[in-house]
Scaffold this motif. Sequence first.
Motif, PDB file in Angstrom:
ATOM      1  N   TRP A  46      23.558  37.726   8.850  1.00 25.90           N
ATOM      2  CA  TRP A  46      23.506  36.924   9.837  1.00 25.90           C
ATOM      3  C   TRP A  46      23.797  35.545   9.356  1.00 25.90           C
ATOM      4  CZ3 TRP A  46      17.589  38.612  11.185  1.00 25.90           C
ATOM      5  CH2 TRP A  46      17.647  39.504  12.051  1.00 25.90           C
ATOM      6  N   MET A  47      23.846  35.162   8.288  1.00 29.86           N
ATOM      7  CA  MET A  47      24.321  33.755   7.767  1.00 29.86           C
ATOM      8  C   MET A  47      25.767  33.864   8.005  1.00 29.86           C
ATOM      9  SD  MET A  47      23.235  31.164   6.447  1.00 29.86           S
ATOM     10  CE  MET A  47      21.697  31.644   5.590  1.00 29.86           C
ATOM     11  N   LEU A  48      26.648  34.905   7.889  1.00 26.71           N
ATOM     12  CA  LEU A  48      27.989  34.931   8.029  1.00 26.71           C
ATOM     13  C   LEU A  48      28.186  34.649   9.600  1.00 26.71           C
ATOM     14  CD1 LEU A  48      29.245  37.795   5.937  1.00 26.71           C
ATOM     15  CD2 LEU A  48      29.358  35.349   5.488  1.00 26.71           C
ATOM     16  N   LEU A  49      27.407  35.160  10.528  1.00 22.85           N
ATOM     17  CA  LEU A  49      27.421  34.899  11.960  1.00 22.85           C
ATOM     18  C   LEU A  49      26.789  33.861  12.213  1.00 22.85           C
ATOM     19  CD1 LEU A  49      26.082  38.487  13.149  1.00 22.85           C
ATOM     20  CD2 LEU A  49      28.727  37.673  12.682  1.00 22.85           C
ATOM     21  N   GLN A  50      26.630  32.733  11.428  1.00 25.69           N
ATOM     22  CA  GLN A  50      25.827  31.313  11.977  1.00 25.69           C
ATOM     23  C   GLN A  50      24.637  31.546  12.399  1.00 25.69           C
ATOM     24  OE1 GLN A  50      29.219  29.176  13.924  1.00 25.69           O
ATOM     25  NE2 GLN A  50      30.655  29.255  12.278  1.00 25.69           N
ATOM     26  N   ALA A  51      23.976  32.520  12.160  1.00 24.04           N
ATOM     27  CA  ALA A  51      22.588  32.396  12.492  1.00 24.04           C
ATOM     28  C   ALA A  51      21.608  32.057  11.543  1.00 24.04           C
ATOM     29  CB  ALA A  51      22.251  33.861  13.292  1.00 24.04           C
ATOM     30  N   GLU A  52      21.541  30.825  11.005  1.00 22.40           N
ATOM     31  CA  GLU A  52      20.969  30.460   9.875  1.00 22.40           C
ATOM     32  C   GLU A  52      19.407  30.606  10.105  1.00 22.40           C
ATOM     33  OE1 GLU A  52      22.969  28.491  11.593  1.00 22.40           O
ATOM     34  OE2 GLU A  52      24.785  28.201  10.358  1.00 22.40           O
ATOM     35  N   PHE A  53      18.719  30.278  11.017  1.00 24.64           N
ATOM     36  CA  PHE A  53      17.316  30.335  11.363  1.00 24.64           C
ATOM     37  C   PHE A  53      16.860  31.793  11.259  1.00 24.64           C
ATOM     38  CE2 PHE A  53      13.644  30.853  13.812  1.00 24.64           C
ATOM     39  CZ  PHE A  53      12.791  29.898  13.658  1.00 24.64           C
ATOM     40  N   PRO A 130      23.162  22.083  14.048  1.00 26.65           N
ATOM     41  CA  PRO A 130      23.016  23.324  13.540  1.00 26.65           C
ATOM     42  C   PRO A 130      22.048  24.117  14.290  1.00 26.65           C
ATOM     43  CG  PRO A 130      22.898  21.580  11.845  1.00 26.65           C
ATOM     44  CD  PRO A 130      22.997  21.003  12.964  1.00 26.65           C
ATOM     45  N   ASN A 131      22.000  25.435  14.100  1.00 23.08           N
ATOM     46  CA  ASN A 131      21.181  26.343  14.869  1.00 23.08           C
ATOM     47  C   ASN A 131      19.648  26.142  14.461  1.00 23.08           C
ATOM     48  OD1 ASN A 131      23.302  27.778  15.838  1.00 23.08           O
ATOM     49  ND2 ASN A 131      23.360  29.487  14.316  1.00 23.08           N
ATOM     50  N   ALA A 132      19.136  25.766  13.431  1.00 18.93           N
ATOM     51  CA  ALA A 132      17.996  25.562  13.348  1.00 18.93           C
ATOM     52  C   ALA A 132      17.579  24.145  13.819  1.00 18.93           C
ATOM     53  CB  ALA A 132      17.483  25.446  11.710  1.00 18.93           C
ATOM     54  N   LYS A 133      18.257  23.044  13.830  1.00 21.57           N
ATOM     55  CA  LYS A 133      17.869  21.900  14.770  1.00 21.57           C
ATOM     56  C   LYS A 133      17.892  21.852  16.021  1.00 21.57           C
ATOM     57  CE  LYS A 133      19.207  16.958  14.769  1.00 21.57           C
ATOM     58  NZ  LYS A 133      20.296  15.957  14.414  1.00 21.57           N
ATOM     59  N   ALA A 134      18.919  22.688  16.642  1.00 22.17           N
ATOM     60  CA  ALA A 134      18.868  23.137  18.057  1.00 22.17           C
ATOM     61  C   ALA A 134      17.717  24.040  18.373  1.00 22.17           C
ATOM     62  CB  ALA A 134      20.299  23.769  18.378  1.00 22.17           C
ATOM     63  N   LEU A 135      17.212  24.882  17.468  1.00 20.30           N
ATOM     64  CA  LEU A 135      16.096  25.497  17.984  1.00 20.30           C
ATOM     65  C   LEU A 135      14.952  24.794  18.202  1.00 20.30           C
ATOM     66  CD1 LEU A 135      14.968  28.430  18.815  1.00 20.30           C
ATOM     67  CD2 LEU A 135      14.521  28.808  16.336  1.00 20.30           C
ATOM     68  N   GLY A 136      14.865  23.868  17.104  1.00 20.63           N
ATOM     69  CA  GLY A 136      13.609  22.784  17.192  1.00 20.63           C
ATOM     70  C   GLY A 136      13.322  22.126  18.369  1.00 20.63           C
ATOM     71  N   ILE A 137      14.649  21.402  18.598  1.00 21.58           N
ATOM     72  CA  ILE A 137      14.798  20.773  19.694  1.00 21.58           C
ATOM     73  C   ILE A 137      14.563  21.397  21.147  1.00 21.58           C
ATOM     74  CG2 ILE A 137      16.526  19.362  21.265  1.00 21.58           C
ATOM     75  CD1 ILE A 137      18.003  18.581  18.549  1.00 21.58           C
ATOM     76  N   GLU A 138      14.756  22.335  21.036  1.00 19.54           N
ATOM     77  CA  GLU A 138      14.397  23.370  22.385  1.00 19.54           C
ATOM     78  C   GLU A 138      12.940  23.607  22.325  1.00 19.54           C
ATOM     79  OE1 GLU A 138      15.861  24.322  25.171  1.00 19.54           O
ATOM     80  OE2 GLU A 138      17.772  23.039  24.482  1.00 19.54           O
ATOM     81  N   LEU A 139      12.240  23.922  21.109  1.00 18.91           N
ATOM     82  CA  LEU A 139      11.093  24.259  21.063  1.00 18.91           C
ATOM     83  C   LEU A 139      10.144  23.226  21.119  1.00 18.91           C
ATOM     84  CD1 LEU A 139      10.842  26.822  17.907  1.00 18.91           C
ATOM     85  CD2 LEU A 139      10.583  27.287  20.409  1.00 18.91           C
ATOM     86  N   PHE A 140      10.483  21.960  20.741  1.00 20.04           N
ATOM     87  CA  PHE A 140       9.552  20.654  20.910  1.00 20.04           C
ATOM     88  C   PHE A 140       9.828  19.914  21.929  1.00 20.04           C
ATOM     89  CE2 PHE A 140       9.148  22.094  16.506  1.00 20.04           C
ATOM     90  CZ  PHE A 140       7.757  22.167  16.349  1.00 20.04           C
ATOM     91  N   THR A 141      10.887  20.370  23.035  1.00 17.33           N
ATOM     92  CA  THR A 141      11.044  19.517  24.091  1.00 17.33           C
ATOM     93  C   THR A 141      10.834  20.437  25.372  1.00 17.33           C
ATOM     94  OG1 THR A 141      13.413  20.141  23.942  1.00 17.33           O
ATOM     95  CG2 THR A 141      12.422  17.973  23.016  1.00 17.33           C
ATOM     96  N   ASN A 142      11.492  21.552  25.721  1.00 15.74           N
ATOM     97  CA  ASN A 142      11.495  22.183  26.847  1.00 15.74           C
ATOM     98  C   ASN A 142      10.376  23.253  26.686  1.00 15.74           C
ATOM     99  OD1 ASN A 142      13.801  21.086  27.807  1.00 15.74           O
ATOM    100  ND2 ASN A 142      15.234  22.382  26.976  1.00 15.74           N
ATOM    101  N   TYR A 143      10.041  23.672  25.614  1.00 16.78           N
ATOM    102  CA  TYR A 143       8.988  24.715  25.318  1.00 16.78           C
ATOM    103  C   TYR A 143       7.930  24.310  24.636  1.00 16.78           C
ATOM    104  CZ  TYR A 143      13.032  27.678  26.984  1.00 16.78           C
ATOM    105  OH  TYR A 143      13.949  28.337  27.570  1.00 16.78           O
TER     106      TYR A 143
END
Length: 215
Positions: A46-53, A130-143
Amino acid sequence: MDTLSLLFYTFAFVLVYAGFRVITAKSPVTAVLHLVLAFASASCVWMLLQAEFLAISLVLVYVGAVMVLFLFVVMMLDINSAVVREGFWKHFPAAGLIGVLIALEMSFVLTRGFDLPIAKPMAPEVAAVPNAKALGIELFTNYLFPVQVAAVILLVGIIAAIALTLRQRKDSHFQKPAEQVRVKKADRLRVHKVAAVVEAPAAEADANNQAGGQA
């Protein structure tokens, strides 16, 4: 073959080998350790596929918590693998048939997934996050509201688990933090004055003298 492809095939081979050893190992402890290796290899893929989270979550949640708990439980229970393996060859044909069907379904889904049209490349400003930052932005804004609801549900589950296990029994020992905070030195330490020299009673002194004279 570039470095990323070499690493991918290496971790994929280790993942398949570890998964095969999980179901073929005779010792439950060996099976659990190979399952930990399988999770670690999947995390590297998963890390090679750039799915760090997802990679970090797999290591922290499964390898760091769940599998450690499984390992302690297996080592404490001392499971007899001979009893567990009874009837293995009896059910092997049905299990093999189910495994073949699952493999065919997975190959069908994967081959259909490869035929999808190529997605448009992301914008440079989106790809730079980064994926983790993008996921955090989505969770704490839209969701934000679903995240808060999930947190409240988890909190209720924790409180319910504590309430179900907290029983007042006579043989149970527990502490009261409120009493520990209000404790004083006089409650824990008592000083008793003892005379430096205590004279023996006269009767005991005569008895000791008589015993010494007889000797």
